[in-house]
Scaffold this motif. Sequence first.
Motif, PDB file in Angstrom:
ATOM      1  N   PRO A 238       0.812  -1.235   0.000  1.00 44.33           N
ATOM      2  CA  PRO A 238       0.000   0.000   0.000  1.00 44.33           C
ATOM      3  C   PRO A 238       0.835   1.269   0.000  1.00 44.33           C
ATOM      4  O   PRO A 238       0.400   2.294  -0.539  1.00 44.33           O
ATOM      5  CB  PRO A 238      -0.836  -0.120   1.285  1.00 44.33           C
ATOM      6  CG  PRO A 238      -0.111  -1.085   2.148  1.00 44.33           C
ATOM      7  CD  PRO A 238       0.560  -2.029   1.209  1.00 44.33           C
ATOM      8  N   SER A 239       2.026   1.220   0.577  1.00 45.20           N
ATOM      9  CA  SER A 239       2.885   2.407   0.571  1.00 45.20           C
ATOM     10  C   SER A 239       3.312   2.755  -0.850  1.00 45.20           C
ATOM     11  O   SER A 239       3.236   3.920  -1.270  1.00 45.20           O
ATOM     12  CB  SER A 239       4.114   2.170   1.453  1.00 45.20           C
ATOM     13  OG  SER A 239       3.750   2.006   2.805  1.00 45.20           O
ATOM     14  N   LEU A 240       3.757   1.759  -1.607  1.00 49.31           N
ATOM     15  CA  LEU A 240       4.215   2.021  -2.975  1.00 49.31           C
ATOM     16  C   LEU A 240       3.059   2.212  -3.942  1.00 49.31           C
ATOM     17  O   LEU A 240       3.220   2.878  -4.976  1.00 49.31           O
ATOM     18  CB  LEU A 240       5.126   0.879  -3.443  1.00 49.31           C
ATOM     19  CG  LEU A 240       6.469   0.768  -2.717  1.00 49.31           C
ATOM     20  CD1 LEU A 240       7.296  -0.387  -3.293  1.00 49.31           C
ATOM     21  CD2 LEU A 240       7.258   2.077  -2.797  1.00 49.31           C
ATOM     22  N   ALA A 241       1.896   1.651  -3.629  1.00 48.94           N
ATOM     23  CA  ALA A 241       0.737   1.820  -4.516  1.00 48.94           C
ATOM     24  C   ALA A 241       0.373   3.290  -4.672  1.00 48.94           C
ATOM     25  O   ALA A 241      -0.161   3.705  -5.703  1.00 48.94           O
ATOM     26  CB  ALA A 241      -0.454   1.034  -3.980  1.00 48.94           C
ATOM     27  N   PRO A 333       3.175   0.840   9.044  1.00 44.76           N
ATOM     28  CA  PRO A 333       2.988   2.153   8.431  1.00 44.76           C
ATOM     29  C   PRO A 333       2.516   2.051   6.991  1.00 44.76           C
ATOM     30  O   PRO A 333       2.667   1.013   6.350  1.00 44.76           O
ATOM     31  CB  PRO A 333       4.398   2.748   8.485  1.00 44.76           C
ATOM     32  CG  PRO A 333       5.293   1.559   8.325  1.00 44.76           C
ATOM     33  CD  PRO A 333       4.600   0.448   9.070  1.00 44.76           C
ATOM     34  N   THR A 334       1.982   3.173   6.467  1.00 46.58           N
ATOM     35  CA  THR A 334       1.673   3.279   5.044  1.00 46.58           C
ATOM     36  C   THR A 334       2.175   4.600   4.474  1.00 46.58           C
ATOM     37  O   THR A 334       1.827   4.950   3.343  1.00 46.58           O
ATOM     38  CB  THR A 334       0.162   3.161   4.777  1.00 46.58           C
ATOM     39  OG1 THR A 334      -0.542   4.129   5.574  1.00 46.58           O
ATOM     40  CG2 THR A 334      -0.348   1.762   5.084  1.00 46.58           C
ATOM     41  N   ARG A 335       2.956   5.331   5.240  1.00 47.52           N
ATOM     42  CA  ARG A 335       3.563   6.549   4.694  1.00 47.52           C
ATOM     43  C   ARG A 335       4.444   6.164   3.528  1.00 47.52           C
ATOM     44  O   ARG A 335       5.268   5.248   3.624  1.00 47.52           O
ATOM     45  CB  ARG A 335       4.377   7.264   5.771  1.00 47.52           C
ATOM     46  CG  ARG A 335       4.962   8.592   5.302  1.00 47.52           C
ATOM     47  CD  ARG A 335       5.718   9.282   6.422  1.00 47.52           C
ATOM     48  NE  ARG A 335       6.850   8.483   6.878  1.00 47.52           N
ATOM     49  CZ  ARG A 335       7.647   8.831   7.887  1.00 47.52           C
ATOM     50  NH1 ARG A 335       7.415   9.933   8.559  1.00 47.52           N
ATOM     51  NH2 ARG A 335       8.651   8.052   8.240  1.00 47.52           N
ATOM     52  N   ALA A 340      10.400   2.106   0.194  1.00 46.33           N
ATOM     53  CA  ALA A 340      11.212   1.018  -0.340  1.00 46.33           C
ATOM     54  C   ALA A 340      12.552   0.924   0.376  1.00 46.33           C
ATOM     55  O   ALA A 340      13.007  -0.168   0.733  1.00 46.33           O
ATOM     56  CB  ALA A 340      11.414   1.197  -1.844  1.00 46.33           C
ATOM     57  N   MET A 341      13.199   2.069   0.600  1.00 49.16           N
ATOM     58  CA  MET A 341      14.487   2.048   1.287  1.00 49.16           C
ATOM     59  C   MET A 341      14.334   1.581   2.726  1.00 49.16           C
ATOM     60  O   MET A 341      15.193   0.869   3.259  1.00 49.16           O
ATOM     61  CB  MET A 341      15.140   3.423   1.241  1.00 49.16           C
ATOM     62  CG  MET A 341      16.585   3.438   1.733  1.00 49.16           C
ATOM     63  SD  MET A 341      17.682   2.398   0.712  1.00 49.16           S
ATOM     64  CE  MET A 341      17.810   3.431  -0.760  1.00 49.16           C
ATOM     65  N   ARG A 370      15.366   3.841  -6.690  1.00 45.53           N
ATOM     66  CA  ARG A 370      14.599   4.110  -7.901  1.00 45.53           C
ATOM     67  C   ARG A 370      13.098   4.005  -7.622  1.00 45.53           C
ATOM     68  O   ARG A 370      12.302   4.788  -8.142  1.00 45.53           O
ATOM     69  CB  ARG A 370      14.989   3.124  -9.007  1.00 45.53           C
ATOM     70  CG  ARG A 370      16.410   3.228  -9.518  1.00 45.53           C
ATOM     71  CD  ARG A 370      16.620   4.421 -10.432  1.00 45.53           C
ATOM     72  NE  ARG A 370      16.769   5.666  -9.699  1.00 45.53           N
ATOM     73  CZ  ARG A 370      17.870   6.037  -9.068  1.00 45.53           C
ATOM     74  NH1 ARG A 370      18.927   5.266  -9.068  1.00 45.53           N
ATOM     75  NH2 ARG A 370      17.921   7.189  -8.428  1.00 45.53           N
ATOM     76  N   ALA A 371      12.700   3.016  -6.800  1.00 43.22           N
ATOM     77  CA  ALA A 371      11.280   2.868  -6.478  1.00 43.22           C
ATOM     78  C   ALA A 371      10.778   4.076  -5.685  1.00 43.22           C
ATOM     79  O   ALA A 371       9.668   4.586  -5.924  1.00 43.22           O
ATOM     80  CB  ALA A 371      11.055   1.578  -5.684  1.00 43.22           C
ATOM     81  N   ASP A 372      11.584   4.557  -4.757  1.00 44.21           N
ATOM     82  CA  ASP A 372      11.173   5.705  -3.937  1.00 44.21           C
ATOM     83  C   ASP A 372      11.146   6.997  -4.735  1.00 44.21           C
ATOM     84  O   ASP A 372      10.469   7.972  -4.327  1.00 44.21           O
ATOM     85  CB  ASP A 372      12.109   5.859  -2.725  1.00 44.21           C
ATOM     86  CG  ASP A 372      11.808   4.861  -1.641  1.00 44.21           C
ATOM     87  OD1 ASP A 372      10.661   4.377  -1.561  1.00 44.21           O
ATOM     88  OD2 ASP A 372      12.724   4.548  -0.844  1.00 44.21           O
TER      89      ASP A 372
END
Length: 378
Positions: A238-241, A333-335, A340-341, A370-372
């Motif tokens: 959910p964080s990366l979504a 968390p979901t912040r 990713a890091m 890269r993801a962040d």
Amino acid sequence: MTDNMRRSRTLNSRRSFLRKGLAVGGAGAVSAGLLANGMPAFAQEKHKGLDRGDIAILRFLAAAEIIETDLWQQYNELGGIQDSEVPGGSGNPTYTAALKNLDGDMDQYIHDNTDDEISHFRFINAFLMANGAPPVNLDRFRTLPSSKATGAQQIGRLTNLMQLTVDTSWWTRYRSSTKNPDFGDTFPQAVPDLFSGQFPAIPRNDGDLTPPKHIQAIANTAAFHFGFIEQGGTSLYPSLAQRVSNPVVLRILLSIGPTETAHFQTWHDKAGNAVTADNPLAPAPLTDPTNGLTFPDLNSPPFGGEDFQTNLIMPEPTIFLSRKFPPCSIIRPTRTFGAAMAAANALIADGLFIGQPREFFKVLRELAERADEARRQV
């Protein structure tokens, strides 16, 4: 301007490193048959519009699922069910029995969790390839030793399960009704000893199968490690979504993420059986006579009370978005900033990669970075 030019050169250098450092394709990433027979819809629909951010997020998630697959395969070889779905290993009856002291279906749950993680990384890599993006292959880092205990395959591993420092604060975090890590709150360790040393979660050799309290402590360590691993995925998706742009990629994250939550709730329940005096086969408090590792009875002082009650496995309502709103039962968390890091660093701190070369950590952190950097494009 000078800083921007330096940053551009650095990013180009890192991207060049990734292209050289991670193989494209290969048997370890995804088979040709999977694309030909298992994913025809992707080839026919020809989904387009994957920006760099979407690809970066999927590649980091593929790497995370490959890492999870590697560690779960080790657990399954010794404590799960060996069959055609999850091949490899032959089982270790003593370790399996210690795990079953926590729940009679532990071997089945371990098997199914392993099977799920395999399906996740294969699917994500197949989707990347079907959309013209490179998959992730970490096979060249499979150099860590296997357990020498009866039942384990003697092959190279990505992860180490024999010197873990397990963060058990997930237990208290999901039981707090007043705190949320997204607000900067911290949480005490449920099993302080696990966070202050390095302990095996699988038998290192057949010498670890005795005395009985020692192998039970190893099984208890595994039970808390299961929860630690799966709560990470529960938050990560959910964080990366929130940074995804393509609706199909969003659908992938929203579909895989809840399975990680299902895993986590299962392991939350089983960890509770490792820290209760009510289990006559593995009663807490339990102290390992070989190293002093102690699992406290969390139903008794100085723990006890509703927050530590061992049969609680659902997220307690807590603060969310703002303290002005009423408490809400949530994943935490979901912040999304640095998600990713944070996940990569948590796995590193866990000791999973003890023995890996510096290059491995560079690749993992680069994928996370890269993801962040991905930003939702509306």
